[in-house]
Write an enzyme that holds these catalytic residues in place. Structure first.
Site, PDB file in Angstrom:
ATOM      1  N   HIS B  65       0.843  -1.204   0.000  1.00  0.00           N
ATOM      2  CA  HIS B  65       0.000   0.000   0.000  1.00  0.00           C
ATOM      3  C   HIS B  65       0.869   1.242   0.000  1.00  0.00           C
ATOM      4  O   HIS B  65       2.079   1.183   0.258  1.00  0.00           O
ATOM      5  CB  HIS B  65      -0.984  -0.012   1.172  1.00  0.00           C
ATOM      6  N   ASP B  69       5.993   4.463   4.939  1.00  0.00           N
ATOM      7  CA  ASP B  69       6.879   3.483   5.578  1.00  0.00           C
ATOM      8  C   ASP B  69       6.999   2.184   4.781  1.00  0.00           C
ATOM      9  O   ASP B  69       7.868   1.364   5.063  1.00  0.00           O
ATOM     10  CB  ASP B  69       6.448   3.205   7.040  1.00  0.00           C
ATOM     11  N   HIS B  70       6.150   2.018   3.759  1.00  0.00           N
ATOM     12  CA  HIS B  70       6.214   0.797   2.934  1.00  0.00           C
ATOM     13  C   HIS B  70       6.803   1.029   1.539  1.00  0.00           C
ATOM     14  O   HIS B  70       7.077   0.068   0.833  1.00  0.00           O
ATOM     15  CB  HIS B  70       4.817   0.172   2.816  1.00  0.00           C
ATOM     16  N   HIS B 142      -7.118  -2.453   5.636  1.00  0.00           N
ATOM     17  CA  HIS B 142      -6.343  -1.391   6.272  1.00  0.00           C
ATOM     18  C   HIS B 142      -7.121  -0.072   6.146  1.00  0.00           C
ATOM     19  O   HIS B 142      -8.255  -0.072   5.693  1.00  0.00           O
ATOM     20  CB  HIS B 142      -4.965  -1.326   5.584  1.00  0.00           C
ATOM     21  N   ASP B 212       0.003  -4.346   6.061  1.00  0.00           N
ATOM     22  CA  ASP B 212      -0.788  -3.782   7.160  1.00  0.00           C
ATOM     23  C   ASP B 212      -2.242  -4.199   7.019  1.00  0.00           C
ATOM     24  O   ASP B 212      -2.862  -3.964   5.988  1.00  0.00           O
ATOM     25  CB  ASP B 212      -0.707  -2.251   7.133  1.00  0.00           C
TER      26      ASP B 212
END
Lengths: 303, 303
Positions: B65, B69-70, B142, B212
């Site tokens: 996604h 942070d990803h 999420h 997530d």
């Protein structure tokens, strides 16, 4: 006000690509209660955590140029500041292009901010003027438009002579402060001039951060008499031609700049991933300018 | 072909913000000669260096996604691949938005590429079909559109019975290969069927990476009988409400999914920065599903 506390922390001392030992470029000056960051390569927020530098403090960030290894840590720093509930405004300074980069990342990752973020695009000659210091920007000599920065502290008040103050019966508190600020005071009808109690003002500190650059006469002038010059030293002299093509400096060239600029200390940084042991860089710099050292990640220097 | 080599390396096991011990999310499967990366948080290229995983190998990257942070490690990985002279094509898969993000960063940082980069936007139900494996994508649950992925290896050929082959005088080389591929052969006028020499085909390995997500029935089905389930376990049960609001799972919820899905092993990941010691997460997961462990940065598991 007495002289401020000034701590320089190298967060990332590699260049182009990180290595097991060197993160991507970032240096932070902690000047009293404020943080002044120069460049923000990928991994900077984690290096801040390792160096125990908080993300919610008063802070300005200065970017030298729009190469990924110098700016790709910015979005993460900004996002984590938001997550941590930062409310203090953050000022980011950089060359043309910094705004478009940050805006497009913010748009495509749709992240919210809970603090004011001000982006300033600077040109050579740009100056930020604060109560106790200025930041000057000038052109570096790289393969894309790039800036170098100097932190220039304003002259610091002289030392307060405690023994004299006691002899003259000047009580602790506001009267002493007024003398320190340069005002004269009167005690028991007696006039006391500040220079009786406060020594001559001392020159402020100067720190110059070149970012990526070929050696340059303009930067010799710009960094003149810096207490610390943090200079690109990507390669050793055997790769002088490559340095010229890639817009970088050799350690020897950095040392020549340091010598001409009569700086106090030279920090070699932006160390190429090819040097597992940078002793060759240190040796050739020291040969020209003795007070040279190789910056290492998380190294901190108090000035 | 005998069974492939499959190594899972956790590059980053933190979530949202990095800590001194945990980098941001990324897991790499090394499947024979290919790398399959799931998520690419800031710092991933440096973690690859620490794990000695090369940047020039055959590789696909799957993003769950579009949270920073990803994905914020992607531009650095791509740039370093270019610097290292990668020529192999790189395929990046992710939800809608991955293309706009990568294109805007590439435009605003003006970086060149010397290898073909293909960006694929996937929806739930998306499937990548390769000779020896498939990757399946499905919706996670999420706070923004997010995908979970399964690596599903195709059934592996049975064991080649060397002793039998020798007894039947089947020479080493192409004839043995034909039997392994399921073809019958003829030696001295005698027909040999593959099942005489090759054991029954074995089920392929399955690895599911949720990214997530809140706990989800759909993900129980999706991850059914995985050899390894890598599940969001951001919080412990005392923060169940926060997990629900933030779109994450508790370690106990991850363990319940693992149990219902009858997986072999459960790796807890995306560990919140608040857990210096994740033993509370491990304890509550093990209480429900014994074969649980907390993923740690640079941990590698051979399956």
């Amino acid at each position: 006000m007495v002289g401020q506390f000034l701590l320089v922390t190298f967060l990332g001392t590699g260049g182009s690509m990180p290595t097991t030992g060197r993160s991507l470029p970032s240096v932070v000056l902690r000047y009293d209660a404020e943080l002044l960051m120069f460049d923000c390569g990928e991994g900077t927020q984690r290096q801040m955590t390792l160096a125990r530098i908080g993300l919610t403090r008063k802070m300005k960030i200065f970017i030298t140029h729009m190469h990924g290894d110098h700016v790709l840590g910015l979005p993460g720093v900004i996002q984590s500041m938001s997550l941590l509930g930062r409310e203090n405004r953050l000022d980011i300074y950089g060359p043309y292009g910094i705004r478009a980069f940050l805006e497009c990342v913010r748009e495509t990752l749709a992240f919210g901010l809970n603090f004011p973020l001000e982006i300033h695009e600077l040109r050579s000659g740009g100056k930020i003027d604060e109560t106790h210091y200025q930041i000057h920007a000038t052109n570096a000599n790289h393969i894309v438009p790039a800036l170098s920065y100097s932190f220039v502290e304003k002259p610091r008040p002289g030392k307060f002579r405690l023994a004299v103050a006691r002899r003259l019966n000047i009580p602790e508190g506001p009267l002493r402060k007024r003398l320190q600020s340069g005002d004269q005071i009167t005690i028991d009808g007696r006039r006391i001039r500040p220079q009786e109690v406060v020594g001559p003002s001392r020159p402020g500190l100067k720190i110059t951060y070149t970012g990526d650059t070929r050696p340059s006469k303009a930067l010799c002038v710009f960094s003149e008499k810096s207490n610390l010059l943090i200079h690109d030293a990507c390669f050793d002299s055997s790769l002088k031609d490559k340095a010229e093509v890639d817009g970088h400096s050799t350690a020897a060239q950095a040392a020549q700049v340091a010598k001409k600029a009569r700086v106090e200390k030279l920090a070699l940084t932006h160390i190429s991933a090819r040097y597992r042991d940078p002793k060759i860089l240190l040796a050739e710099a020291k040969n020209i300018f003795k007070a040279s050292f190789v910056a290492e990640d998380l190294m901190a220097i108090e000035l």
